[in-house]
Design a protein around this motif. Structure first.
Motif, PDB file in Angstrom:
ATOM      1  N   ALA B 237       0.832  -1.212   0.000  1.00 10.76           N
ATOM      2  CA  ALA B 237       0.000   0.000   0.000  1.00 10.76           C
ATOM      3  C   ALA B 237       0.865   1.260   0.000  1.00 10.76           C
ATOM      4  N   TRP B 238       1.944   1.223   0.814  1.00 12.30           N
ATOM      5  CA  TRP B 238       2.776   2.447   0.885  1.00 12.30           C
ATOM      6  C   TRP B 238       3.481   2.698  -0.442  1.00 12.30           C
ATOM      7  N   GLU B 239       3.835   1.625  -1.145  1.00 11.91           N
ATOM      8  CA  GLU B 239       4.489   1.802  -2.448  1.00 11.91           C
ATOM      9  C   GLU B 239       3.512   2.387  -3.461  1.00 11.91           C
ATOM     10  N   LYS B 240       2.284   1.892  -3.423  1.00 17.58           N
ATOM     11  CA  LYS B 240       1.263   2.437  -4.317  1.00 17.58           C
ATOM     12  C   LYS B 240       1.018   3.910  -4.015  1.00 17.58           C
ATOM     13  N   ASP B 241       1.044   4.233  -2.719  1.00 14.53           N
ATOM     14  CA  ASP B 241       0.823   5.626  -2.334  1.00 14.53           C
ATOM     15  C   ASP B 241       1.912   6.518  -2.934  1.00 14.53           C
ATOM     16  N   ILE B 242       3.162   6.089  -2.794  1.00 18.97           N
ATOM     17  CA  ILE B 242       4.278   6.897  -3.305  1.00 18.97           C
ATOM     18  C   ILE B 242       4.141   7.085  -4.816  1.00 18.97           C
ATOM     19  N   LEU B 243       3.889   5.989  -5.522  1.00 13.46           N
ATOM     20  CA  LEU B 243       3.775   6.078  -6.984  1.00 13.46           C
ATOM     21  C   LEU B 243       2.578   6.940  -7.372  1.00 13.46           C
ATOM     22  N   GLY B 244       1.511   6.823  -6.606  1.00 15.62           N
ATOM     23  CA  GLY B 244       0.309   7.608  -6.895  1.00 15.62           C
ATOM     24  C   GLY B 244       0.562   9.110  -6.713  1.00 15.62           C
ATOM     25  N   VAL B 245       1.303   9.434  -5.664  1.00 13.51           N
ATOM     26  CA  VAL B 245       1.627  10.849  -5.421  1.00 13.51           C
ATOM     27  C   VAL B 245       2.477  11.380  -6.579  1.00 13.51           C
ATOM     28  N   ILE B 246       3.452  10.586  -7.008  1.00 13.34           N
ATOM     29  CA  ILE B 246       4.313  11.027  -8.111  1.00 13.34           C
ATOM     30  C   ILE B 246       3.484  11.244  -9.377  1.00 13.34           C
ATOM     31  N   LYS B 247       2.561  10.314  -9.627  1.00 11.06           N
ATOM     32  CA  LYS B 247       1.728  10.460 -10.820  1.00 11.06           C
ATOM     33  C   LYS B 247       0.845  11.703 -10.722  1.00 11.06           C
ATOM     34  N   SER B 248       0.267  11.924  -9.547  1.00 10.54           N
ATOM     35  CA  SER B 248      -0.659  13.059  -9.472  1.00 10.54           C
ATOM     36  C   SER B 248       0.105  14.381  -9.561  1.00 10.54           C
ATOM     37  N   GLN B 249       1.345  14.405  -9.029  1.00 11.04           N
ATOM     38  CA  GLN B 249       2.130  15.636  -9.175  1.00 11.04           C
ATOM     39  C   GLN B 249       2.519  15.857 -10.635  1.00 11.04           C
ATOM     40  N   ALA B 250       2.859  14.780 -11.330  1.00  9.37           N
ATOM     41  CA  ALA B 250       3.229  14.925 -12.742  1.00  9.37           C
ATOM     42  C   ALA B 250       2.031  15.432 -13.551  1.00  9.37           C
ATOM     43  N   LEU B 251       0.842  14.874 -13.264  1.00 11.26           N
ATOM     44  CA  LEU B 251      -0.361  15.353 -13.957  1.00 11.26           C
ATOM     45  C   LEU B 251      -0.602  16.832 -13.673  1.00 11.26           C
ATOM     46  N   TYR B 252      -0.289  17.216 -12.427  1.00  4.70           N
ATOM     47  CA  TYR B 252      -0.478  18.610 -12.039  1.00  4.70           C
ATOM     48  C   TYR B 252       0.460  19.527 -12.840  1.00  4.70           C
ATOM     49  N   PHE B 253       1.679  19.059 -13.080  1.00  3.25           N
ATOM     50  CA  PHE B 253       2.641  19.906 -13.780  1.00  3.25           C
ATOM     51  C   PHE B 253       2.560  19.787 -15.295  1.00  3.25           C
ATOM     52  N   LEU B 254       1.818  18.810 -15.765  1.00  3.48           N
ATOM     53  CA  LEU B 254       1.750  18.606 -17.212  1.00  3.48           C
ATOM     54  C   LEU B 254       1.288  19.855 -17.976  1.00  3.48           C
ATOM     55  N   PRO B 255       0.219  20.544 -17.514  1.00  8.40           N
ATOM     56  CA  PRO B 255      -0.185  21.764 -18.250  1.00  8.40           C
ATOM     57  C   PRO B 255       0.926  22.806 -18.307  1.00  8.40           C
ATOM     58  N   TYR B 256       1.728  22.914 -17.251  1.00  9.61           N
ATOM     59  CA  TYR B 256       2.850  23.849 -17.291  1.00  9.61           C
ATOM     60  C   TYR B 256       3.806  23.462 -18.419  1.00  9.61           C
ATOM     61  N   ARG B 257       4.089  22.155 -18.507  1.00 11.44           N
ATOM     62  CA  ARG B 257       5.015  21.688 -19.539  1.00 11.44           C
ATOM     63  C   ARG B 257       4.456  21.918 -20.937  1.00 11.44           C
ATOM     64  N   ARG B 258       3.145  21.758 -21.066  1.00  6.55           N
ATOM     65  CA  ARG B 258       2.564  21.862 -22.403  1.00  6.55           C
ATOM     66  C   ARG B 258       2.356  23.302 -22.846  1.00  6.55           C
ATOM     67  N   THR B 259       2.417  24.247 -21.900  1.00  3.22           N
ATOM     68  CA  THR B 259       2.138  25.642 -22.259  1.00  3.22           C
ATOM     69  C   THR B 259       3.256  26.578 -21.809  1.00  3.22           C
ATOM     70  N   LYS B 260       4.461  26.025 -21.648  1.00  2.00           N
ATOM     71  CA  LYS B 260       5.554  26.834 -21.101  1.00  2.00           C
ATOM     72  C   LYS B 260       5.768  28.133 -21.889  1.00  2.00           C
ATOM     73  N   ILE B 261       5.869  28.019 -23.204  1.00  2.00           N
ATOM     74  CA  ILE B 261       6.168  29.185 -24.041  1.00  2.00           C
ATOM     75  C   ILE B 261       5.000  30.172 -24.004  1.00  2.00           C
ATOM     76  N   MET B 262       3.784  29.643 -24.131  1.00  2.00           N
ATOM     77  CA  MET B 262       2.606  30.506 -24.105  1.00  2.00           C
ATOM     78  C   MET B 262       2.465  31.212 -22.771  1.00  2.00           C
ATOM     79  N   ASN B 263       2.582  30.418 -21.696  1.00  2.00           N
ATOM     80  CA  ASN B 263       2.337  30.941 -20.363  1.00  2.00           C
ATOM     81  C   ASN B 263       3.326  32.051 -20.007  1.00  2.00           C
ATOM     82  N   GLU B 264       4.610  31.800 -20.280  1.00  2.00           N
ATOM     83  CA  GLU B 264       5.620  32.812 -19.967  1.00  2.00           C
ATOM     84  C   GLU B 264       5.513  33.997 -20.922  1.00  2.00           C
TER      85      GLU B 264
END
Lengths: 443, 496
Positions: B237-264
């Motif tokens: 369970a703890w391993e799933k939690d860690i991987l899940g947190v990493i995935k949700s943070q990556a999803l959170y940052f994905l829009p930043y990555r996809r719009t870096k040039i536009m956003n800045e």
């Protein structure tokens, strides 16, 4: 909307994780020592304590595209074909096919730390200086002891006065005991008798002390008590030459520089010498290195010439050993120096018998250890290692996939190696550093 | 920072908000935190104000600190797509820089509130990360620091292998199966046009059985998610939690990555206008304005070996406004051959501002550059492709290509899927023995082999059973199939 100045937890999380990162770098270096020690950037470093080494495995790996090319996009002035920057290759392996900057992270480490890692890895964490031969080095003069006789200039006034005080107090005590008078009276008597015990005793017995003297009003500050200095009190210093025990070593780096030794062969020799000297430096206070280049004749040369200049012609290895023997006799007497002759060649030798003689002569001078490394190239026709093996009765040893010869000549450790490439450096050094390779005792 | 300085900043902020609103920007509530340099560098390295511990964050922290100490510092700005939007001001920055950062941040705020790619983000990520950090600390105590580190290492190696559409329409595995079966369509929805909807083709019984058993029912880009749910290892369970947190943070940052040039670019475009007005209104002295100009020039500087997103995005938006103000778009304009004619073209259509807001709402970098990066702009910016050429003792950075068509084609390709190769889970029960079969979609570039093998090692660590990855590469004329394999005996590559 708001601008706040919150109180954040100020525990330095960044610093702690950065430390963990550095720890991982060290682990990675340790894991890759055999590759790292062949790094050109370390060997050619000039006097810097920090060396740059490439470390694998500290990148975060993802699925990424490869376009087979290293590059990117930029903007601003840039005409097609113009060079807009340079990047040093330092610290990266030079083999063809390595993609620059992809697999390696350069890091800096102190050379000393790197050497300690290697020693630990080699299972020799505590090379002891005491194993080395020690020599006495004059450090000028120093006072050694204090004697009762000597010459005036070395009179130790303080010590003499201390002796006089001691003796005066003994005399006063004796007067009190023998005469039964008070201490002050005895002291006065001794003063009047100018330090002579029988005279003072006589004065006390005869009561010749002036009545008034005891009643004389003493000044609030008592006059200093007399001390009687006599010849038995005199103390003189002796001096002695000051010497310190040092352990010195000299590496006699010998190499065949004839045409068949290419740059790659010389680079391997250079790497070996570099680490050999680095290790010996942890063992001895002072390590010198002298370079002897030879073809059919041998010359003492500087480092630059040793590693970078090539000559043509034939090969007499004995010339190098004979020159080494003369150098030892003239400059590095073996009662004061630990001499490490180490010879690299491609194995070609036109007069093997004479070389063997010269080697024996050098060994008879009492060097600390002697090594020979054969750097094999496609042109080499090895005769020397085989002759040394049979002539000096060397035995074959194997460890972890690396084979070498070793033996002893009147207790002097002997080593014979074959080095084919960078990957042989580490096992070769291990063979050189094996504990029994160290000189067997303090002479 | 003294109370008086804070008060002066607060007055500037109030005015920035009014000006920005007047320019047509709209916002989520905004908060600024004033923090020390140390904290600022940590936030940048750890990606979030409080995040879990990992050596790679430590490495990045050291890189940031070194840069900062060597004076490469540009005015740092960190802003999170949270509600309220949270941004950070570095305490040691001078007043004009703080004002610049605030103006810049308000434009980011508008972008994140309105751009469609940011709409499905967890706006409570700051708190989630902080909670995760304390859970992970507990895991370190319970299961050992090394163990936790190994899981994070593995998770990080897969963090960008995401399904970018996942937050927009999550579909359960069951939902996918039903969609594929076509059962959902068996009774067409009631409506006037129902007869126009395609009738689903009947699915054969055999295919149905296969679909019922197949995992995943359709190939998925969500590697980490699939492994978390299906690993036969099995994961604790703890391993799933860690991987899940990493995935949700990556999803959170994905829009930043996809719009870096536009956003800045968007933020830079607006902060310039707002700063100009603030200067005119006396919020900045002329000395402070000079200081701002200096920094602003650094923000928009040309970089020889890197595309500066602030510069490129800014130039694109500025160009976009001008083109739509003058009507320089559409076939009639595009077909003009002569430079002189193009330059003289002005329909005075005045659509510039409207176009800016429309583009800001719907685009991401990939399409933004594809559509609006014009030849004129590329030549004005002198965009080029460089290569590192081996010169023996060193590498030369050489301008390889300046032709706008080639450079644009390659640049746009590098933005595709934020530059991440598309790898899908095809079969989680390959050969009926729980082997994991992955496939790389060839889009013109092969996978980098060494990275690929090391990533597979991480996957194998999580999956335990053999992991296979099918890829292809151009080999002369023909496509060669390549199979990467990671199993108990190590990693290797097989070529067809």
């Amino acid at each position: 909307m708001a601008i706040l100045k919150p109180d954040y937890d100020s525990s330095p999380r960044g610093a702690a994780d950065a430390a963990r990162h550095r720890e991982k770098i060290r682990d990675a270096i340790r894991a890759n020592l055999p590759e790292i020690i062949g790094e050109e950037a370390i060997i050619t470093r000039e006097g810097r304590r920090l060396v740059r080494v490439p470390v694998r495995g500290l990148k975060s790996y993802h699925f990424i595209h490869s376009d087979g090319l290293e590059g990117g996009f930029g903007s601003g002035q840039g005409k097609k074909g113009s060079v807009i920057g340079q990047r040093s290759k330092e610290g990266r392996p030079g083999q063809a096919g390595d993609q620059p900057g992809i697999d390696y992270l350069d890091t800096e480490i102190e050379l000393e730390a790197l050497i300690q890692m290697m020693l630990q890895d080699l299972g020799l964490p505590n090379l002891k200086e005491k194993q080395a031969r020690e020599t006495l080095v004059p450090q000028g003069w120093k006072y050694e002891s204090v004697e009762k006789s000597g010459i005036r200039p070395r009179l130790d006034k303080l010590r003499s006065l201390k002796e006089a005080i001691k003796r005066t107090e003994v005399l006063v005590g004796e007067l009190v005991r023998q005469s039964g008078k008070g201490e002050e009276e005895c002291r006065d008597a001794l003063e009047r008798a100018r330090g002579s015990l029988p005279e003072a005793l006589r004065l006390l017995r005869e009561g010749e002390l002036r009545e008034g003297s005891a009643g004389e009003p003493r000044a609030a500050e008592a006059p200093p008590r007399r001390i009687f200095l006599d010849s038995p009190d005199l103390r003189f210093r002796t001096i002695q030459q000051d010497v310190e025990t040092h352990s010195n070593a000299v590496v006699l780096a010998m190499m065949d520089v004839s045409g068949s030794m290419g740059l790659q062969q010389k680079y391997l020799a250079r790497s070996f010498f570099f680490w050999m000297v680095s290790f010996l430096r942890t063992l001895y206070r002072q390590v010198e290195i002298r370079f002897i280049a030879h073809t059919t004749e041998a010359r003492v040369v500087d480092e630059e010439e040793f590693f970078h200049k090539g000559e043509s012609g034939g090969t007499y290895c004995h010339a190098a050993y004979e020159l080494a023997a003369r150098l030892v006799a003239a400059e590095y007497p073996t009662d004061r120096w630990n001499v490490y002759p180490f010879h690299f060649s491609d194995g070609e030798d036109w007069a093997v018998e004479r070389t063997l003689q010269a080697v024996r002569a050098l060994l008879d001078q009492g060097v600390a250890a002697l090594g020979y490394g054969e750097i094999q190239s496609e042109y080499s026709s090895s005769t020397l290692l085989e002759s040394l093996r049979s002539g000096l009765e060397l035995e074959l040893r194997r460890s972890e996939g690396f084979a070498w010869y070793e033996g002893r000549y009147r207790d002097i450790p002997l080593l014979g190696l074959v080095i084919r490439g960078k990957e042989d450096l580490y096992p070769a050094l291990r063979a050189f550093l094996k504990p029994e390779k160290q000189p067997s005792g303090v002479k | 920072m003294s109370a008086a300085e804070l008060a002066r900043l607060a007055r500037a902020e109030e005015r920035i908000l009014e000006l920005a609103a007047g320019l047509g920007l709209s916002f989520l509530p905004q908060e600024f935190d004033v923090v020390s340099e140390q904290k600022m560098l940590e936030i940048m390295a750890y990606r979030l104000p409080v995040n879990f511990s990992h050596w790679s964050f430590g490495r990045d922290f050291e890189i940031e600190r070194t840069r900062h100490e060597h004076g490469y510092a540009v005015p740092y700005e960190v802003v999170f797509n949270s509600d309220p939007v949270r941004a950070y001001l570095m305490e040691s920055n001078p007043y004009p820089i703080q004002v610049l950062v605030m103006a810049h941040v308000y434009a980011h705020n508008d972008f994140m509130k309105n751009n469609r790619h940011f709409q499905h983000s967890r706006r409570d990520m700051i708190g989630l990360a902080s909670e995760a950090a304390s859970r992970f600390r507990q895991y370190e105590q319970d299961y050992g620091r090394e163990q936790v580190e190994r899981i994070i290492d593995a998770g990080f190696s897969l963090q960008w292998d995401l399904d970018p559409e996942e937050p927009m329409h999550r579909e359960s595995e069951r939902g996918t199966r039903e969609r594929l079966f076509g059962w959902a369509r068996e009774s067409p929805p009631e409506g006037s046009f129902s007869d126009l909807l395609p009738t689903p083709a009947p699915v054969s019984t055999e295919r149905k059985r296969e679909l019922r058993l197949k995992t995943p029912p359709a190939p998925t880009l969500d590697l980490l998610g699939y492994i978390i749910e299906h690993s036969p290892r099995p994961l604790a369970a703890w391993e799933k939690d860690i991987l899940g947190v990493i995935k949700s943070q990556a999803l959170y940052f994905l829009p930043y990555r996809r719009t870096k040039i536009m956003n800045e670019g968007w933020a830079t475009y607006w902060h310039e206008r707002i700063m100009q007005r603030l200067f005119q209104e006396g919020f900045l002295s002329s000395e402070e304005h000079g200081f701002y100009n200096l920094y602003n020039a650094r923000v928009k500087a040309h970089l020889p070996r890197q595309l500066n997103p602030y510069l490129l995005g800014f130039a694109l938006f500025k160009d976009l406004k001008q083109r739509w103000d003058k009507g320089r778009h559409g076939a009639a304009y595009e077909e003009l051959e002569e430079q002189r004619q193009r330059e003289a073209w002005d329909l005075a259509s005045g659509q510039g501002t409207a176009k800016l807001f429309e583009v800001r709402r719907t685009y991401m970098d990939w399409f933004f550059l594809e559509e609006f990066l014009s030849r004129e702009l590329m030549e004005e910016l002198e965009l080029y492709l460089f290569l590192e050429k081996d010169q023996g003792a060193h590498y030369d950075t050489v301008v390889e290509e300046t032709d706008w068509r080639t450079v644009k084609r390659l640049l746009v390709r590098s933005l595709m899927n934020s530059g991440v190769p598309r790898v899908r889970v095809v079969d989680g029960n390959y050969r009926d023995s729980l082997q994991l079969y992955l496939a790389h979609e060839f889009e013109g570039l092969p996978l980098q082999e060494d990275y690929c093998l090391r990533t597979l090692q991480h996957i194998h660590q999580l999956w335990k059973r053999p992991v296979l990855l099918e890829s292809r590469q151009q080999e002369g004329e023909r496509m060669q199939r390549k199979l990467f394999i990671a199993d108990g005996s190590g990693v290797r590559v097989n070529l067809d």
